[in-house]
Scaffold this motif. Structure first.
Motif, PDB file in Angstrom:
ATOM      1  N   VAL A 179      79.250   6.142 -30.511  1.00 33.00           N
ATOM      2  CA  VAL A 179      80.156   7.234 -30.881  1.00 33.00           C
ATOM      3  C   VAL A 179      81.457   6.668 -31.449  1.00 33.00           C
ATOM      4  CG1 VAL A 179      81.515   9.168 -29.992  1.00 33.00           C
ATOM      5  CG2 VAL A 179      79.165   8.842 -29.226  1.00 33.00           C
ATOM      6  N   ILE A 180      81.983   5.638 -30.768  1.00 36.91           N
ATOM      7  CA  ILE A 180      83.213   4.991 -31.239  1.00 36.91           C
ATOM      8  C   ILE A 180      83.001   4.404 -32.632  1.00 36.91           C
ATOM      9  CG2 ILE A 180      84.856   3.132 -30.778  1.00 36.91           C
ATOM     10  CD1 ILE A 180      84.111   3.433 -27.800  1.00 36.91           C
ATOM     11  N   GLN A 181      81.907   3.702 -32.808  1.00 32.45           N
ATOM     12  CA  GLN A 181      81.612   3.079 -34.095  1.00 32.45           C
ATOM     13  C   GLN A 181      81.498   4.131 -35.202  1.00 32.45           C
ATOM     14  OE1 GLN A 181      78.781  -0.447 -34.913  1.00 32.45           O
ATOM     15  NE2 GLN A 181      77.460   1.347 -35.020  1.00 32.45           N
ATOM     16  N   ASN A 182      80.781   5.221 -34.928  1.00 32.29           N
ATOM     17  CA  ASN A 182      80.584   6.252 -35.944  1.00 32.29           C
ATOM     18  C   ASN A 182      81.892   6.938 -36.322  1.00 32.29           C
ATOM     19  OD1 ASN A 182      77.858   5.723 -36.063  1.00 32.29           O
ATOM     20  ND2 ASN A 182      77.304   7.320 -34.586  1.00 32.29           N
ATOM     21  N   ARG A 223      86.084   7.469 -40.585  1.00 36.00           N
ATOM     22  CA  ARG A 223      87.487   7.435 -40.976  1.00 36.00           C
ATOM     23  C   ARG A 223      87.769   6.382 -42.052  1.00 36.00           C
ATOM     24  NH1 ARG A 223      92.355   5.143 -37.318  1.00 36.00           N
ATOM     25  NH2 ARG A 223      91.495   3.246 -38.262  1.00 36.00           N
ATOM     26  N   ASN A 224      87.159   5.205 -41.927  1.00 41.39           N
ATOM     27  CA  ASN A 224      87.548   4.064 -42.758  1.00 41.39           C
ATOM     28  C   ASN A 224      86.655   3.828 -43.975  1.00 41.39           C
ATOM     29  OD1 ASN A 224      89.366   3.728 -40.712  1.00 41.39           O
ATOM     30  ND2 ASN A 224      88.856   1.599 -40.271  1.00 41.39           N
ATOM     31  N   PHE A 225      85.391   4.183 -43.876  1.00 37.97           N
ATOM     32  CA  PHE A 225      84.437   3.822 -44.922  1.00 37.97           C
ATOM     33  C   PHE A 225      84.458   4.857 -46.040  1.00 37.97           C
ATOM     34  CE2 PHE A 225      79.874   3.031 -46.309  1.00 37.97           C
ATOM     35  CZ  PHE A 225      80.187   1.840 -46.947  1.00 37.97           C
ATOM     36  N   ARG A 226      85.289   4.606 -47.026  1.00 38.23           N
ATOM     37  CA  ARG A 226      85.448   5.532 -48.143  1.00 38.23           C
ATOM     38  C   ARG A 226      85.838   4.758 -49.397  1.00 38.23           C
ATOM     39  NH1 ARG A 226      90.224   5.657 -45.120  1.00 38.23           N
ATOM     40  NH2 ARG A 226      92.117   5.576 -46.431  1.00 38.23           N
ATOM     41  N   ARG A 227      85.766   5.406 -50.546  1.00 37.38           N
ATOM     42  CA  ARG A 227      85.942   4.737 -51.833  1.00 37.38           C
ATOM     43  C   ARG A 227      87.379   4.743 -52.347  1.00 37.38           C
ATOM     44  NH1 ARG A 227      81.055   3.708 -54.218  1.00 37.38           N
ATOM     45  NH2 ARG A 227      79.240   4.766 -53.330  1.00 37.38           N
ATOM     46  N   ASP A 228      88.253   5.553 -51.790  1.00 38.61           N
ATOM     47  CA  ASP A 228      89.600   5.721 -52.356  1.00 38.61           C
ATOM     48  C   ASP A 228      90.603   4.724 -51.759  1.00 38.61           C
ATOM     49  OD1 ASP A 228      89.536   6.857 -49.816  1.00 38.61           O
ATOM     50  OD2 ASP A 228      90.992   8.404 -50.305  1.00 38.61           O
ATOM     51  N   LYS A 229      90.185   3.473 -51.552  1.00 39.51           N
ATOM     52  CA  LYS A 229      91.045   2.469 -50.925  1.00 39.51           C
ATOM     53  C   LYS A 229      91.167   1.241 -51.814  1.00 39.51           C
ATOM     54  CE  LYS A 229      88.815   1.839 -47.125  1.00 39.51           C
ATOM     55  NZ  LYS A 229      88.528   1.168 -45.840  1.00 39.51           N
ATOM     56  N   THR A 230      92.220   0.464 -51.542  1.00 37.93           N
ATOM     57  CA  THR A 230      92.405  -0.818 -52.215  1.00 37.93           C
ATOM     58  C   THR A 230      91.407  -1.835 -51.670  1.00 37.93           C
ATOM     59  OG1 THR A 230      94.769  -0.400 -52.481  1.00 37.93           O
ATOM     60  CG2 THR A 230      94.033  -2.689 -52.670  1.00 37.93           C
ATOM     61  N   ARG A 231      90.853  -2.635 -52.572  1.00 37.56           N
ATOM     62  CA  ARG A 231      89.980  -3.737 -52.183  1.00 37.56           C
ATOM     63  C   ARG A 231      90.768  -5.032 -52.371  1.00 37.56           C
ATOM     64  NH1 ARG A 231      84.498  -5.157 -51.712  1.00 37.56           N
ATOM     65  NH2 ARG A 231      83.963  -7.187 -52.636  1.00 37.56           N
ATOM     66  N   TYR A 232      91.111  -5.670 -51.255  1.00 39.19           N
ATOM     67  CA  TYR A 232      91.985  -6.836 -51.276  1.00 39.19           C
ATOM     68  C   TYR A 232      91.161  -8.100 -51.038  1.00 39.19           C
ATOM     69  CZ  TYR A 232      95.390 -10.192 -49.391  1.00 39.19           C
ATOM     70  OH  TYR A 232      96.127 -11.322 -49.134  1.00 39.19           O
ATOM     71  N   LEU A 233      91.057  -8.940 -52.079  1.00 38.12           N
ATOM     72  CA  LEU A 233      90.363 -10.211 -51.926  1.00 38.12           C
ATOM     73  C   LEU A 233      91.321 -11.190 -51.254  1.00 38.12           C
ATOM     74  CD1 LEU A 233      87.932 -12.050 -52.407  1.00 38.12           C
ATOM     75  CD2 LEU A 233      88.847 -12.555 -54.695  1.00 38.12           C
ATOM     76  N   ASP A 273      80.647  -5.244 -33.890  1.00 38.79           N
ATOM     77  CA  ASP A 273      79.757  -6.074 -33.078  1.00 38.79           C
ATOM     78  C   ASP A 273      79.731  -5.624 -31.619  1.00 38.79           C
ATOM     79  OD1 ASP A 273      79.171  -7.507 -35.342  1.00 38.79           O
ATOM     80  OD2 ASP A 273      80.417  -9.244 -34.823  1.00 38.79           O
ATOM     81  N   LYS A 274      80.895  -5.353 -31.067  1.00 39.58           N
ATOM     82  CA  LYS A 274      80.986  -5.028 -29.640  1.00 39.58           C
ATOM     83  C   LYS A 274      80.425  -3.646 -29.316  1.00 39.58           C
ATOM     84  CE  LYS A 274      84.144  -5.595 -25.737  1.00 39.58           C
ATOM     85  NZ  LYS A 274      83.431  -6.779 -25.217  1.00 39.58           N
ATOM     86  N   ALA A 275      80.393  -2.768 -30.325  1.00 40.78           N
ATOM     87  CA  ALA A 275      79.816  -1.440 -30.102  1.00 40.78           C
ATOM     88  C   ALA A 275      78.304  -1.519 -29.956  1.00 40.78           C
ATOM     89  CB  ALA A 275      80.188  -0.505 -31.243  1.00 40.78           C
ATOM     90  N   ASN A 276      77.714  -2.576 -30.497  1.00 37.26           N
ATOM     91  CA  ASN A 276      76.268  -2.739 -30.433  1.00 37.26           C
ATOM     92  C   ASN A 276      75.840  -3.624 -29.269  1.00 37.26           C
ATOM     93  OD1 ASN A 276      75.383  -1.288 -32.970  1.00 37.26           O
ATOM     94  ND2 ASN A 276      76.888  -2.689 -33.821  1.00 37.26           N
ATOM     95  N   ILE A 277      76.609  -4.669 -28.985  1.00 38.73           N
ATOM     96  CA  ILE A 277      76.375  -5.537 -27.825  1.00 38.73           C
ATOM     97  C   ILE A 277      77.696  -5.633 -27.063  1.00 38.73           C
ATOM     98  CG2 ILE A 277      75.626  -7.786 -26.994  1.00 38.73           C
ATOM     99  CD1 ILE A 277      73.424  -6.339 -28.438  1.00 38.73           C
ATOM    100  N   PRO A 278      77.856  -4.901 -25.967  1.00 41.27           N
ATOM    101  CA  PRO A 278      79.159  -4.802 -25.283  1.00 41.27           C
ATOM    102  C   PRO A 278      79.733  -6.127 -24.799  1.00 41.27           C
ATOM    103  CG  PRO A 278      77.681  -3.070 -24.522  1.00 41.27           C
ATOM    104  CD  PRO A 278      76.852  -4.001 -25.352  1.00 41.27           C
ATOM    105  N   SER A 279      78.897  -7.145 -24.585  1.00 43.98           N
ATOM    106  CA  SER A 279      79.408  -8.416 -24.071  1.00 43.98           C
ATOM    107  C   SER A 279      79.967  -9.321 -25.166  1.00 43.98           C
ATOM    108  CB  SER A 279      78.303  -9.161 -23.313  1.00 43.98           C
ATOM    109  OG  SER A 279      77.165  -9.351 -24.136  1.00 43.98           O
ATOM    110  N   TYR A 280      79.863  -8.914 -26.434  1.00 43.06           N
ATOM    111  CA  TYR A 280      80.461  -9.703 -27.512  1.00 43.06           C
ATOM    112  C   TYR A 280      81.977  -9.526 -27.501  1.00 43.06           C
ATOM    113  CZ  TYR A 280      75.839 -10.250 -29.771  1.00 43.06           C
ATOM    114  OH  TYR A 280      74.542 -10.559 -30.063  1.00 43.06           O
ATOM    115  N   ASP A 281      82.705 -10.623 -27.360  1.00 45.21           N
ATOM    116  CA  ASP A 281      84.168 -10.589 -27.390  1.00 45.21           C
ATOM    117  C   ASP A 281      84.733 -11.237 -28.654  1.00 45.21           C
ATOM    118  OD1 ASP A 281      84.487  -9.316 -24.855  1.00 45.21           O
ATOM    119  OD2 ASP A 281      84.045 -11.228 -23.876  1.00 45.21           O
ATOM    120  N   TYR A 282      84.078 -12.296 -29.124  1.00 47.22           N
ATOM    121  CA  TYR A 282      84.518 -12.996 -30.337  1.00 47.22           C
ATOM    122  C   TYR A 282      83.292 -13.278 -31.208  1.00 47.22           C
ATOM    123  CZ  TYR A 282      88.825 -13.657 -27.742  1.00 47.22           C
ATOM    124  OH  TYR A 282      89.976 -13.429 -27.003  1.00 47.22           O
TER     125      TYR A 282
END
Length: 291
Positions: free
Chosen positions: A2-5, A10-20, A180-189
């Motif tokens: 739910v958190i991931q979705n 909110r973030n995955f959209r086309r009207d943003k700057t793409r910063y290399l 990553d952590k939303a899929n495997i909760p024990s992932y910290d880094y």
């Protein structure tokens, strides 16, 4: 999930700057580069709506990283090390099933004897040494006093692939944004060590993109380049789809909780362990310099 979705919506959209942020040229010096990950309390605390344990970082044990960063270091692995791992990887992946154009080779746990048979002992020990080198580097850069392996995997993505009896999932989409952590909760880094270079071994995608609220931050794969970051809500990301060639990366995930450690040291004799230690300590200048 739910958190991931919510974060993706909110973030995955086309009207943003793409910063290399970091491309393939010029290469970074020994000091590397670092960027603070965006801080967003309302997203980080979504977990409090879902369970009594609080935020995403605390849903199975209490841990909130002191530093939430994205760290990039070039020349982390030498060209010779990358070439050796590439050769071993291709041998180890022979006969492995594919998911669309992606092939996975876990390196650890109960599968280790089979991996050694495919990759060879020398190649397997080198991968384990690169993991150990990465673990020490993350402890230094993120100011972590304890860190354990949670998972380690070699991943190959191809622009074109054979649709044969080894194809397990034609519909798999590896370029979806995720936490990553939303899929495997024990992932910290999380850490990615690139074994191939964009523009040399593959083209038409393959970049690592952090999908922040106001801009997308892009890092291009370069052979020997290490990218490390915290695994939580501040690091929504994806690997962009490759259209030509082959991208191979060593993916590693670390935990601060020893109960979730993937400890496969039982498979190695003292001489092999000494080799891992010696190789992990080599090329120290690539990461011991403080960023």
């Amino acid at each position: 999930q739910v958190i991931q979705n919510r974060l993706i919506n909110r973030n995955f959209r086309r009207d943003k700057t793409r910063y290399l942020w970091i491309g393939t040229s010029p290469r970074l010096g020994l000091r590397g580069a670092r960027m603070e990950a965006p801080h967003c309390p309302e997203i980080e605390n979504y977990g409090s709506e879902l369970n009594s344990e609080g935020s995403l970082y605390q849903n199975i044990y209490k841990h909130d990283p002191v530093l939430k960063l994205r760290v990039v270091r070039d020349h982390f692995a030498t060209k010779e090390e990358c070439i050796k791992v590439l050769g071993s990887t291709l041998c180890g992946m022979h006969g492995c099933y594919q998911m669309n154009s992606k092939t996975l080779l876990p390196v650890g746990g109960d599968s280790l004897p089979k991996v050694v048979a495919g990759m060879g002992l020398e190649g397997t020990l080198l991968v384990k040494a690169l993991f150990e080198r990465t673990r020490r580097c993350i402890m230094q850069d993120f100011k972590v006093d304890r860190l354990y392996l949670n998972a380690c995997m070699l991943q190959r993505v191809q622009g074109t692939f054979r649709d044969d009896h080894l194809q397990a999932d034609r519909s798999h989409v590896y370029w979806n944004p995720h936490i990553d952590k939303a899929n495997i909760p024990s992932y910290d880094y999380s850490a990615l060590l690139y074994l191939t270079t964009k523009g040399v071994h593959f083209s038409g995608g393959g970049d690592l993109t952090f999908i922040d609220e106001h801009q997308d931050v892009v890092i291009s794969p370069v052979q020997g380049r290490l990218v490390a970051f915290t695994s939580g809500t501040e690091s929504l990301h994806r690997a962009e789809r490759v259209s030509n060639g082959t991208r191979i990366v060593l993916s590693m995930w670390f935990t601060t909780n020893k109960t979730h450690e993937e400890d496969d040291s039982v498979w190695f004799d003292p001489r092999a362990k000494a080799t891992i230690e010696r190789t992990a300590s080599a090329n120290d200048k690539s990461w011991r310099t403080t960023i």
